[in-house]
Design a protein around this motif. Structure first.
Motif, short mmCIF file in Angstrom:
data_model
loop_
_atom_site.label_atom_id
_atom_site.label_comp_id
_atom_site.label_asym_id
_atom_site.label_seq_id
_atom_site.Cartn_x
_atom_site.Cartn_y
_atom_site.Cartn_z
N ASP A 1 -87.83 -150.93 -3.05
CA ASP A 1 -87.29 -149.91 -4.01
C ASP A 1 -87.32 -150.41 -5.31
O ASP A 1 -87.56 -151.57 -5.68
CB ASP A 1 -85.69 -149.64 -3.64
N THR B 1 -78.40 -148.69 2.73
CA THR B 1 -79.55 -147.73 2.70
C THR B 1 -79.04 -146.23 2.70
O THR B 1 -79.44 -145.28 2.00
CB THR B 1 -80.51 -147.68 3.88
N THR C 1 -72.39 -151.20 9.11
CA THR C 1 -71.50 -151.53 7.91
C THR C 1 -70.30 -152.22 8.40
O THR C 1 -69.72 -151.98 9.56
CB THR C 1 -70.89 -149.84 7.48
#
Ligand SMILES: NC(=O)C1=CN([C@@H]2O[C@H](COP(=O)(O)OP(=O)(O)OC[C@H]3O[C@@H](n4cnc5c(N)ncnc54)[C@H](OP(=O)(O)O)[C@@H]3O)[C@@H](O)[C@H]2O)C=CC1
Ligand SMILES: Nc1c(N[C@@H]2O[C@H](COP(=O)(O)O)[C@@H](O)[C@H]2O)[nH]c(=O)[nH]c1=O
Length: 427
Positions: free
Chosen positions: A26, A60, A94
């Protein structure tokens, strides 16, 4: 314990990323950088369609807000037709549980799973409630351990997991030796920013810089180069010596590693139809891979979906294939053999693993697969499922091979896995 159960424990793990030439996934801007071309995104869609679940890290989700869904309607229809859910399960990791209730993930079609810490689960309770959808949040204690995540996914029936990033998640899977395959799409651009997310972070990868990944192939998709690697596992301790009957750590090592040791580790004996056969854990792994490959086949109402892998005497994969891989009539064994040059010196020592018994009669081709195998000089064939009379009555592919002196080993415990991608056929 039946070893079918043990084989279900962990999914095959495929990591997928698009990277710039300078190794970034990215740029540093808040907008998602699309590295793939439209054709490459379509390729990714195809890979998604062959998987039971797609996993990403929470960053993400926070940055890109993906839905992790299959876009192409015919791919979704093909999944439904073969009895799979229309969409793979979406999976998020997470620790902190800091995820916004407006994320598109919560409203995606298909299952939604979140692996988090107990603290993260407490935090997410409100988020999930606010999203108003059905989400399974799994608190894993003080930390989220990836092997435990894979065990849980396996128990939920996930056999093929696609990991789509980001960099920290890819790094963790590779560092912990939990990846089986890596797809890297290299896009022709240079990001050039120090704070752009990298594909991988520094980590103690198993085997260090001395370990070479095994190149499966490199192809072009427009201006993107797709490189596919198999990721060899490096055992941390002495290899397990469990027998087929006792079950065991199957899928925790890469087939090739296991296969390399196969003969010296002592072959487990298994009761197979037609008498007692020598079956190693490596055989089970490779045959399981063949049954997994069968799920990549374009669907057909008039032909079986079959997967095949060819493994050399050193226990290295030398080719693989699946039905209709490059044309509507292609068989899996044929596709795998076609990728090797005739007279390849590895063939006489190789084993061909096929989810279905090789055919002995064909209307669409001059030579059936049993004949192709004989002509290739392969001396050992391992199958999961005898051909039922659905399309051809009384298939004698195994007999043809056996009569020509080829050792044919049938592992009926994997027949169910071989049948699964054919559930839409009148079996
Ligand atoms: N080009 C490409 O193919 C792709 C690019 N990307 C890009 O990657 C970037 C994000 O990558 P990156 O910053 O590395 O972050 P990741 O997407 O890898 O997510 C990291 C987060 O995932 C959670 N997590 C990871 N491992 C665990 C674990 N074992 N236990 C618990 N939680 C875990 C944590 O979430 P938490 O902080 O909530 O605790 C952690 O902060 C984005 O910019 C995105 O655009 C992403 C996917 C594909
Ligand atoms: N940018 C980028 C990728 N990014 C990743 O694709 C996923 C989003 O897909 P979707 O759910 O369809 O929006 C998500 O994991 C995202 O970060 N993937 C790629 O193959 N190539 C690319 O260039």
């Amino acid at each position: 314990m039946a070893y079918g159960g043990a084989l279900m424990t962990r999914p095959y793990v495929l990591l997928s990323a698009a990277v710039s030439i300078d190794g970034r996934i990215d740029d540093a801007s808040p907008r998602r950088l699309v590295l793939s071309s439209p054709a490459d995104l379509d390729r990714v869609d195809e890979v998604r369609a062959g998987c039971d679940a797609i996993l990403v890290g929470a960053e993400t989700l926070r940055r890109d807000d993906p839905r992790l869904m299959i876009r192409d309607a015919s791919r979704r229809a093909a999944r439904t037709e073969r009895g799979d859910p229309e969409q793979p399960i979406g999976v998020v990791l997470t620790a902190g549980g800091d995820l916004d209730p407006t994320l598109r993930f919560w409203r995606r079609d298909g299952g939604r799973l979140v692996y988090t810490t107990d603290a993260g689960a407490a935090r997410l309770a409100g988020t999930v409630g606010a999203s108003g959808t059905d989400v399974t949040v799994i608190g894993m204690g003080a930390e989220v351990r990836l092997p435990a995540v894979l065990d849980d996914l396996g128990a939920r029936g996930v056999r093929r997991l696609m990991v789509e990033g980001g960099g920290r998640v890819h790094t963790a899977f590779l560092a912990q030796g939990l990846a089986d395959e890596l797809h890297l799409a290299v896009a022709p651009l240079l990001v050039g920013q120090a704070d752009a997310p990298p594909f991988l972070h520094p980590a103690p990868f198993p085997g260090g810089p001395g370990r070479r990944l095994r190149l499966l192939d490199a192809t072009t998709v427009g201006d993107v180069v797709l490189i596919r690697y198999a990721v060899p596992r490096v055992p941390e301790t002495a290899p397990p010596e469990e027998s087929v009957e006792t079950g065991l750590a199957l899928r925790q090592e890469e087939p090739a590693e296991e296969a390399r040791r196969g003969t010296e580790d002592g072959l487990a004996r298994s009761e197979a139809r037609g008498g007692r056969r020598e079956v190693s854990d490596a055989d089970l792994r490779w045959l399981r891979l063949a049954t997994d490959l069968a799920r990549l086949c374009p669907p057909s109402r008039t032909a079986f979906s079959v997967g095949a892998v060819i493994v050399d005497a050193e226990g290295r994969e030398i080719s693989r294939g699946h039905s209709r891989e490059s044309d509507p009539h292609e068989h899996a064994e044929e596709a795998a053999l076609a990728k090797l040059p005739p007279g390849d010196p590895r063939l006489p020592g190789a084993t061909l693993y096929s989810s279905l018994e090789p055919c002995c009669r064909r209307s669409s081709r001059p030579r059936p697969c049993a004949q192709l195998i004989l002509e290739a000089g392969i001396r050992r064939v391992v199958i999961a499922w005898r051909e039922p009379d659905t399309f051809v009555s009384d298939c004698q592919g195994s007999d043809v091979l056996t009569e020509a002196g080829v050792e044919v080993v049938e592992i009926p415990e994997l027949a169910q896995a071989a049948r699964a991608p054919n559930a839409h056929l009148p079996l």
